[in-house]
Design an enzyme around this catalytic site. Structure first.
Site, PDB file in Angstrom:
ATOM      1  N   LYS A 128       0.825  -1.214   0.000  1.00  0.00           N
ATOM      2  CA  LYS A 128       0.000   0.000   0.000  1.00  0.00           C
ATOM      3  C   LYS A 128       0.852   1.253   0.000  1.00  0.00           C
ATOM      4  O   LYS A 128       0.482   2.271  -0.598  1.00  0.00           O
ATOM      5  CB  LYS A 128      -0.951  -0.032   1.199  1.00  0.00           C
ATOM      6  CG  LYS A 128      -2.029  -1.096   1.035  1.00  0.00           C
ATOM      7  CD  LYS A 128      -2.900  -1.251   2.263  1.00  0.00           C
ATOM      8  CE  LYS A 128      -3.923  -2.361   2.036  1.00  0.00           C
ATOM      9  NZ  LYS A 128      -4.734  -2.639   3.232  1.00  0.00           N
ATOM     10  N   LYS A 230      -8.813 -13.516  -7.878  1.00  0.00           N
ATOM     11  CA  LYS A 230     -10.029 -13.747  -7.120  1.00  0.00           C
ATOM     12  C   LYS A 230     -10.931 -12.533  -7.172  1.00  0.00           C
ATOM     13  O   LYS A 230     -10.496 -11.423  -7.496  1.00  0.00           O
ATOM     14  CB  LYS A 230      -9.691 -14.083  -5.663  1.00  0.00           C
ATOM     15  CG  LYS A 230      -9.140 -12.926  -4.849  1.00  0.00           C
ATOM     16  CD  LYS A 230      -8.954 -13.331  -3.396  1.00  0.00           C
ATOM     17  CE  LYS A 230      -8.507 -12.141  -2.549  1.00  0.00           C
ATOM     18  NZ  LYS A 230      -8.376 -12.480  -1.130  1.00  0.00           N
ATOM     19  N   LYS A 233     -13.262  -6.236  -4.368  1.00  0.00           N
ATOM     20  CA  LYS A 233     -13.812  -4.899  -4.618  1.00  0.00           C
ATOM     21  C   LYS A 233     -12.856  -4.040  -5.428  1.00  0.00           C
ATOM     22  O   LYS A 233     -13.248  -3.356  -6.374  1.00  0.00           O
ATOM     23  CB  LYS A 233     -14.109  -4.205  -3.286  1.00  0.00           C
ATOM     24  CG  LYS A 233     -15.142  -4.908  -2.421  1.00  0.00           C
ATOM     25  CD  LYS A 233     -15.252  -4.207  -1.080  1.00  0.00           C
ATOM     26  CE  LYS A 233     -16.109  -4.988  -0.107  1.00  0.00           C
ATOM     27  NZ  LYS A 233     -16.132  -4.375   1.225  1.00  0.00           N
TER      28      LYS A 233
END
Length: 366
Positions: A128, A230, A233
């Site tokens: 991140k 997979k 969101k």
């Protein structure tokens, strides 16, 4: 909806203390088919046999600076989806993370025993931080790049201490079992490490170590519609539980495929394998066998496959969607559920926090 009295869900029918299972989901958007088959449907099957505590992680969601109004709506959405999927608030403790202020205080106290270096080395933080700062290096030098960053971009401290807050979510309830995916296994290991460190430093066996819970079998990996990976969101490849019929059919019909098999018994490509995996979850075995045989003999028509897949997915999601909309519009019921959940959650959390303060020497003079 009928108001119900709070029931004790901490002991089994034979009087034994139930194991505590804890799981939370960040309030960053609607739940999807991956959430349902990977976790929610299993949570429903567990709710009679365990002391289950499920929360909406609105504090964790703050690391991405969501719009305040949207954050509140996201929390409400997930609560409605939890309930619509079959989680019974009388059998489970369902709460919003920020409704338990003891978590925030214990988060501060636990951070006193957590090293900056070990947090910076976690894989999720590095990933991140790279995205936030535009760092392209893959080596261990990323820590220096983050610290030495001179741009206007920044990595917030909440993102760095995410594993501490997750550890507190778990330890404050003395959870025995925590269902986590592969991307969260490192955080769960840190939770065990923090528990051991606390016990060792204060010479007390106060915290036990939680373990991953895989529901007694291989974890279900629900693929997305983009041909790889997979469902998630952030990947934009989801079928949401709240999707209406038209939206869902359109998504499935746009799913990535290939040019089709050229020879009988050809290996199945990754995009088609993903569609077959979705079909394994939602379709009759005979339906799946039909399309696999059609692929094997080169007679498969992907349009027919997708239409059937959409039809079978809708059999699962449309009833849930109807319940979501019903619950979403019932503010009184949602308020009752979260108030009831907060009372249950705070009962354990307050006791743990009081113990931790006492152990650490934070004691009142009055």
């Amino acid at each position: 909806m009928e108001n119900k009295e709070i029931k004790d869900n901490k002991t089994s029918e034979n009087g034994d203390k139930k194991k505590v299972v804890l799981s939370g989901i960040r309030a960053t958007g609607n739940l999807h088919l991956g959430n349902y088959y990977g976790a929610l449907s299993k949570f429903v099957r567990m709710q009679d046999d365990y002391d289950c505590r499920y929360f909406v992680a609105d504090l964790h969601a703050l690391t991405t600076h969501p719009d305040p109004k949207m954050l509140h709506e996201n929390v409400k959405d997930i609560l409605a989806e939890y309930l619509a999927a079959g989680l019974d608030p009388d059998k489970n403790t369902i709460y919003v993370q920020s409704d338990v202020p003891e978590i925030s205080e214990m988060y501060l106290l636990m951070n006193m025993h957590v090293g900056i270096g070990e947090l910076m080395r976690t894989a999720s933080f590095k990933d991140k931080a790279r995205k936030a700062l535009g760092i392209h290096s893959e080596g261990d030098e990323i820590e220096k790049e983050i610290i030495g960053n001179q741009t206007n971009q920044r990595v917030n401290a909440g993102l760095l201490t995410y594993p501490t807050l997750m550890a507190v979510d778990i330890l404050i309830h003395h959870a025995d079992l925590v269902p986590v995916g592969k991307d969260q296994e490192q955080h769960l290991e840190l939770t065990r490490r923090f528990a051991r460190r606390f016990n060792s430093f204060y010479k007390t066996p106060y915290f036990s170590e939680p373990f991953n819970f895989n529901f007694g079998g291989e974890a279900v990996k629900v693929p997305g519609l983009d041909g790889s990976g997979k469902m998630g969101k952030s990947e934009g490849n989801c079928i949401y539980l709240i999707d209406d019929e038209k939206t869902l059919r359109k998504k499935v019909m746009r799913a990535v495929t290939d040019e089709g098999p050229k020879e009988p018994d050809s290996p199945v490509s990754e995009p088609i394998k993903n569609l077959f995996t979705l079909m394994e979850l939602v379709s009759e075995p005979s339906t799946l066998e039909h399309f696999k045989n059609a692929y094997a003999d080169c007679s498969i028509r992907y349009g027919d496959l997708k239409k059937q897949l959409a039809e079978d997915i809708l059999k699962t999601t449309l009833p849930i969607r109807e319940r979501i909309l019903d619950i979403r519009n019932n503010d009184e019921y949602i308020s009752k559920v979260v108030r009831q959940g907060a009372e249950k959650a705070r009962e354990t959390a307050a006791k743990t926090l009081a113990d931790v303060r006492e152990i650490m020497g934070i004691r009142k003079f009055y």
